[in-house]
Design an enzyme around this catalytic site. Structure first.
Site, PDB file in Angstrom:
ATOM      1  N   SER A  23       9.063  -2.664   2.052  1.00 25.83           N
ATOM      2  CA  SER A  23       8.394  -1.379   1.924  1.00 25.83           C
ATOM      3  C   SER A  23       9.413  -0.261   2.155  1.00 25.83           C
ATOM      4  O   SER A  23      10.454  -0.237   1.502  1.00 25.83           O
ATOM      5  CB  SER A  23       7.219  -1.305   2.901  1.00 25.83           C
ATOM      6  OG  SER A  23       6.386  -0.210   2.622  1.00 25.83           O
ATOM      7  N   ASP A  48       0.203  -6.587  -4.823  1.00 23.25           N
ATOM      8  CA  ASP A  48       0.573  -5.311  -4.212  1.00 23.25           C
ATOM      9  C   ASP A  48       0.149  -4.162  -5.109  1.00 23.25           C
ATOM     10  O   ASP A  48       0.590  -4.052  -6.259  1.00 23.25           O
ATOM     11  CB  ASP A  48       2.093  -5.281  -4.006  1.00 23.25           C
ATOM     12  CG  ASP A  48       2.572  -4.156  -3.096  1.00 23.25           C
ATOM     13  OD1 ASP A  48       1.832  -3.173  -2.930  1.00 23.25           O
ATOM     14  OD2 ASP A  48       3.691  -4.278  -2.565  1.00 23.25           O
ATOM     15  N   HIS A  90      -0.048  -5.378  -0.423  1.00 24.62           N
ATOM     16  CA  HIS A  90       1.253  -4.948   0.077  1.00 24.62           C
ATOM     17  C   HIS A  90       1.589  -5.590   1.416  1.00 24.62           C
ATOM     18  O   HIS A  90       2.752  -5.944   1.678  1.00 24.62           O
ATOM     19  CB  HIS A  90       1.251  -3.425   0.208  1.00 24.62           C
ATOM     20  CG  HIS A  90       2.552  -2.852   0.655  1.00 24.62           C
ATOM     21  ND1 HIS A  90       3.703  -2.957  -0.097  1.00 24.62           N
ATOM     22  CD2 HIS A  90       2.897  -2.169   1.793  1.00 24.62           C
ATOM     23  CE1 HIS A  90       4.708  -2.362   0.546  1.00 24.62           C
ATOM     24  NE2 HIS A  90       4.245  -1.888   1.686  1.00 24.62           N
TER      25      HIS A  90
END
Length: 389
Positions: free
Chosen positions: A166, A334, A365
């Protein structure tokens, strides 16, 4: 019959502050930091943790990068100074994919954060008050520049690998682009080479939620009494974000249209909550007690400005120039950083090893945190590439 006590009002900020338990943190003063968008952030301090023993030649050092609301506590239990357990404990530790009996693991709380590193809740040099509204804008490149200073402080000339998911994946890719001689290999997990309009739109809505809260006070709320910080806005931002971290299918399976126990959402007099509302309320309350609204705004803004091509001739040109071996991994479900974002890196960067890897998950995610069995092999591969590099 006793009645359960209402939870205490949250403090104005959930940041770690001087006088709080230090836990396993250590601190490095890394000097004044010139900023990519102009200006200088003075007297920067980074909070960090390490595991394992650094080899005499420094060859076994690995940097692990946290995501938006993470921190340096990658592995270990919750306890004094650490409000949550390690966010990657399944992967980091003796005998695990990132074996701390062999590797020297470093993790820093990112500059702009709120768990010991310089950020909006930190004392502003030359004053007796927190930075607050005066805290400057930061970019991912600035965050990495501070980490380079930390590596120098620790005597690490080169990391065998940099691993991140991320927002941490952004820093991992920035390390590869900006410091090719100091990174053996980089894992870019559930991330992107540049933020898209969709990501900027969703993240900007979260920023608006925070700064529209009357408790925000223009960013200068840190000394407000308990319960009078921008908790409503930060909680709303967390709810919006959490919906992008999970999947519609998972939420429907877990909660459907069920009511929270004992509550009736259809009651016209005092509507109760659906179970999914209670779930989001819980995550919002947890965050406002352990995080700082100013850091949430500063770091989200840094994610909005993220583009590995900034100052490098554009995204594709920057990716084409990366020579550090990259392992690029997406999560199939995601919806925050969809597979196409990882595919863009793979298509443009010739240093990608083995093509695009895709983790299968129902968790969206958050799969980059939860699917340890699938992520462990790519961590191991990245470490081996770095060892050979």
């Amino acid at each position: 019959m006793s009645r359960a006590l209402a939870p205490a009002a949250p403090p104005a900020t959930g940041a770690w502050r001087e006088g709080d338990p230090v836990g396993h943190r250590r601190f490095a003063d890394v000097g004044d930091l010139p900023l990519q968008l102009g200006g200088v952030l003075p007297q920067v301090r980074l909070a960090y943790e390490t595991w394992g023993t650094l080899a005499p030649d420094g060859s076994n050092a690995v940097l692990v990068e946290h995501a938006l609301t993470g921190d340096s506590h990658v592995t270990g239990e919750a306890g004094p100074g650490h409000p949550t357990a390690g966010w990657w404990s399944a992967l980091v530790g003796p005998g695990r994919a990132l074996d701390t009996d062999h590797w020297f693991v470093v993790a820093a709380n990112v500059v702009g954060g709120c768990q010991g590193s310089t950020g909006p809740s930190s004392p502003r040099p030359g004053t007796s008050r927190p930075w607050g509204s005066a805290f400057p804008r930061l970019t991912v490149a600035d965050q990495v520049a501070a980490e380079v200073r930390l590596a120098d402080h620790l005597g690490i000339a080169r990391f065998a690998a940099v691993l991140g998911g991320s927002m941490g994946g952004m820093r991992s890719l920035e390390w590869a682009a900006a410091q090719p001689d100091r990174v053996g290999a980089a894992l870019v997990l559930a991330s992107a080479a540049a933020s898209t309009a969709d990501q900027i739109g969703g993240q900007s809505a979260q920023i608006t939620a925070v700064v529209s809260d009357p408790g925000w006070r223009g960013g200068d709320y840190h000394d407000a009494p308990d319960g009078q910080g921008p908790h409503t806005g930060l909680g709303l931002a967390r709810r919006l974000a959490h919906l992008s971290y999970r999947t519609a299918a998972e939420l429907d399976v877990r909660f459907g249209r069920d009511a929270q126990f004992g509550e009736d959402p259809l009651d016209p007099r005092a509507p109760g909550r659906y179970a999914v509302q209670s779930y989001l309320d819980h995550h919002a309350d947890k965050l406002v007690r352990r995080f700082d609204a100013g850091s949430y705004v500063a770091l989200t803004d840094a994610m909005n400005t993220w583009d590995v091509g900034l100052g490098r001739g554009g995204t594709e040109a920057a990716l084409a120039a990366v020579r550090t071996p990259l392992v690029v991994v997406a999560v199939d479900s995601d919806r925050l950083y969809p597979v196409a974002d990882s595919r863009r890196i793979v298509d443009a960067a010739p240093s990608v090893v083995g093509g695009l890897r895709v983790v299968t998950s129902t968790s969206g995610h958050d799969g980059f945190l939860l699917e340890a069995d699938q992520i462990a092999p790519v961590v191991t591969e990245t470490l081996e590439l770095g060892r050979r590099g």
